[in-house]
Write a protein that holds these residues in place. Structure first.
Motif, mmCIF file in Angstrom:
data_model
loop_
_atom_site.group_PDB
_atom_site.id
_atom_site.type_symbol
_atom_site.label_atom_id
_atom_site.label_comp_id
_atom_site.label_asym_id
_atom_site.label_seq_id
_atom_site.Cartn_x
_atom_site.Cartn_y
_atom_site.Cartn_z
ATOM 1 N N VAL A 84 -0.275 -34.657 -107.665
ATOM 2 C CA VAL A 84 -1.710 -34.721 -107.982
ATOM 3 C C VAL A 84 -1.996 -35.949 -108.843
ATOM 4 N N ALA A 85 -1.147 -36.172 -109.847
ATOM 5 C CA ALA A 85 -1.348 -37.309 -110.760
ATOM 6 C C ALA A 85 -1.346 -38.626 -109.982
ATOM 7 N N ARG A 86 -0.434 -38.704 -108.981
ATOM 8 C CA ARG A 86 -0.353 -39.931 -108.168
ATOM 9 C C ARG A 86 -1.688 -40.195 -107.460
ATOM 10 N N ARG A 87 -2.229 -39.150 -106.860
ATOM 11 C CA ARG A 87 -3.492 -39.288 -106.130
ATOM 12 C C ARG A 87 -4.610 -39.749 -107.086
ATOM 13 N N LEU A 88 -4.705 -39.118 -108.253
ATOM 14 C CA LEU A 88 -5.766 -39.476 -109.199
ATOM 15 C C LEU A 88 -5.561 -40.896 -109.732
ATOM 16 N N ALA A 89 -4.311 -41.245 -110.016
ATOM 17 C CA ALA A 89 -4.022 -42.566 -110.575
ATOM 18 C C ALA A 89 -4.347 -43.660 -109.563
ATOM 19 N N ASP A 90 -4.063 -43.397 -108.280
ATOM 20 C CA ASP A 90 -4.369 -44.390 -107.257
ATOM 21 C C ASP A 90 -5.874 -44.623 -107.169
#
Ligand code: FAD
Ligand code: AMP
Lengths: 256, 325
Positions: B26-32
């Motif tokens: 989830v963090a990856r998606r938000l960070a992108d």
């Protein structure tokens, strides 16, 4: 032992919840208000500890005028006195603001133990207890199913995924109650009569010296997402229906 | 300015828990979306070897805090360590699991960092650079979109809801001093008693076979245990069954029990009271077996059988065994 129990008034869990058309909140018209069920475990545990160790049980609630009923319920169960914190400033307040008010009220006198519910069944947040413990600068034992108070420490059982922990904390300490902790007593008739004469202290934000500032905000409430209508597997033969269900789970849903 | 999407990884006995990978994904998606880095706080003693596993799910940097006092989770030890590195590095978003440990830690951190928290979120997104979390309220009778006004914006995520997505990144390890030397923690774990069922915890199970008052007696659960064996499932219960003493408290699903999100929830002899639905309606697929065609559980079920469960369940077990062999 000076024991404080934080009790919240919440809609009965059978209550139909209707979101206001603009999504700003829920319709409060037809709600039956009750004490948060987890807080009942908190009150009960406080009374049992008092019965064993002596001391005094104070219940505190933040909310509009109606929360007096919930305080009286706890007094009728056997708590000694109440504190009601009512102020329009706390309408729709977030967990941090509620905890700040509770902390200010509790800090005004000596305390050994603070009990909360593990979560309130309206906002389902499970935040106020820990934030309150932090603001009081004391350790926390959350979501516990057994409590043993000793002279300087508390031992508690805390179920976690796949295990049960036995944890010890130093007093003063904050505990949040989980189902299984005890079986809350009902208020007796004499208890209800006595409760009417027990003292309840009224406070507002100014008296406590707190100024709520929102840290979290509900932008919008919506009804829950609809689930697609399901299939009832028809037929007379249980074996055939079971076979059909197994096939659907395997081939359509692909979950087995 | 606060920057970065961080997670607090969860490990037990030096193994990362699945929620850690859900959080990282989830963090990856938000960070992108934000064009920022994913950071993971990893705490423990002798856990450096876990960093590459986090990198595999999109973590750019692992903030490793090690101390013998962090070997097992305690609120005070972990809150101290997380607060220290967060204050130093100032991430914008901090995600934890809505697991036993994550719930305890996230709420304490909300107090320590004087910030807002969205508990038990089932959806998170970025709107105008800020985190918006969606979460059930009133036992799932309503959903709320929550905005955290302060930083870091903390959300805890319901386990088993968010998919795990591989997306290998560097996962560079940056050690920090958790600041625990010389401090005495106020809480101590004296004993850990592990469950002996050999099945995953309800909150982590992919498949749950659950029984209610319709099971009639504790012995009734034998047929559910057999189905669970075939499906690799965990057995759950309604409150009626728990209060009757047929099943232990830890098996209870619902408002005053556990909130579960398996891929498949099979409800047997459970009417589907609102308080039960509160605990299982985020399951991906729901099956109901109940002899009462009017039982409210059917309104939530993807597949339903109206019949005597004592006739259906053993057949279902047989059929599943056939399909899976
Ligand atoms: C504050 C509060 C919190 C609560 N929290 C929870 C909670 O966390 N979890 C929870 O589960 N409940 C909770 N409840 C209780 C809830 O309201 C219901 O009473 C409970 O869920 C009912 O359990 P049940 O479905 O097993 O029993 P019942 O409602 O009695 O249903 C039994 C079902 O079994 C079916 N049946 C019987 N025999 C057979 C057979 N041979 N074959 C097929 N079907 C059969 C019947 O048709 C019926 O639908 C809570 C209640 C309150 C007030
Ligand atoms: N308004 C309130 N007044 C008193 N206690 C509260 C209030 N809100 C929450 N609490 C306490 O904090 C617990 C957890 O609430 P919550 O964080 O809202 O889920 C409740 O079970 C209560 O013990």
């Amino acid at each position: 032992m000076n024991i404080f129990v934080c009790v919240k008034q919440v809609p009965d869990s059978e209550t139909q919840i209707k979101v206001k058309p603009d999504g700003s909140g829920i319709e409060e018209g037809n709600i039956k208000w009750i004490m948060n069920p987890y807080d009942e475990y908190g009150v009960e545990e406080a009374l049992r500890i008092k019965e064993k160790k002596g001391g005094e049980v104070t219940v505190i609630s933040v909310g509009p005028a109606r929360v007096m009923e919930t305080i009286r319920t706890a007094l009728a169960m056997g708590a000694d006195k109440g504190i009601q914190i009512s102020d329009p400033a706390f309408d729709g307040a977030d967990a941090y603001a509620i905890a700040s008010a509770l902390a200010a009220a509790i800090k005004a006198q000596p305390f050994d133990l603070v009990l909360c519910g593990q979560r309130a069944i309206d906002d389902d947040a499970g935040q106020v207890g820990s934030i309150l413990a932090e603001l009081l600068g004391i350790p926390q034992l959350t979501v516990v199913t057994k409590v043993d108070v000793e002279d300087k420490t508390v031992k508690a059982i805390r179920p976690i995924e796949g295990a049960q922990l036995l944890i010890e904390a130093t007093l003063p300490c904050l505990i949040t109650a989980q189902k299984g902790l005890n079986e809350p007593r009902y208020a007796s008739l004499p208890g209800i009569m006595k409760a009417k004469k027990k003292p309840v202290d009224m406070k507002d934000a100014a008296a406590l010296g707190v100024k709520p500032e929102a840290k979290a905000r509900i932008i919008r409430l919506t009804p829950p997402p609809a689930r697609a209508p399901g299939k009832i597997i028809s037929g007379d033969d249980p074996a055939q229906k079971a076979a059909q269900m197994a096939r659907l789970l395997r081939e359509e849903a692909k979950v087995i | 300015m606060a920057k970065g999407v961080w997670i607090v990884a969860e490990q037990r006995d030096k193994a990362l828990r699945k929620i850690s990978f859900e959080l990282a994904s989830v963090a990856r998606r938000l960070a992108d979306e934000l064009g920022e880095e994913v950071g993971a706080i990893l705490l423990g003693a002798g856990v450096e070897g876990l960093a590459p596993e986090l990198a595999k799910y999109g973590v750019d940097r692992v903030y490793l805090g090690e101390d013998p006092a962090l070997a097992v989770y305690t609120t005070d030890g972990y809150a101290q360590a997380v607060a220290k590195i967060v204050k130093e590095k100032d991430p914008a978003i901090l995600l934890l699991g809505s697991s036993a440990e994550g719930k305890d830690l996230s709420s304490r951190l909300a107090g320590r960092l004087a910030t807002g928290l969205a508990t038990d979120s089932v959806d998170v997104k970025i709107v105008s650079g800020r985190l918006i979390a969606t979460r059930p309220l009133y036992a799932g009778k309503s959903f709320g979109e929550i905005e955290i006004v302060t930083n870091p914006q903390i959300a805890s995520l319901r386990p088993n809801v968010f998919p795990v997505v591989e997306n290998p990144k560097a996962g560079a390890v940056e050690r920090f001093d958790p600041g625990l030397a010389g401090t005495t923690l106020a809480t101590k774990v004296l004993e850990v008693q592990k469950d002996t069922t050999g099945r995953p915890d309800l909150t982590e199970a992919n498949v749950i076979v659950s029984g209610g008052r319709g099971m009639k007696a504790p012995e009734g659960y034998q047929i559910l245990e057999e189905l669970a064996d075939v499906l690799g499932a965990t057995v759950g219960a309604s409150r009626a069954a728990v209060d009757a003493g047929w099943r232990p408290q830890k098996d209870q699903v619902g408002q005053t029990g556990k909130v579960v999100s398996p891929n498949l929830y099979v409800a047997c002899g459970i009417s589907g009271a609102i308080q039960h639905l509160a605990g299982m309606s985020s399951s991906k697929y729901i099956c109901a077996i109940n002899k009462d065609a009017e039982a409210p559980i059917f309104a939530k079920a993807d597949y339903g059988i109206v019949d005597d469960l004592f006739k259906v369940v053993p057949e279902l077990t047989k059929e599943c065994k056939k399909l899976l062999s």
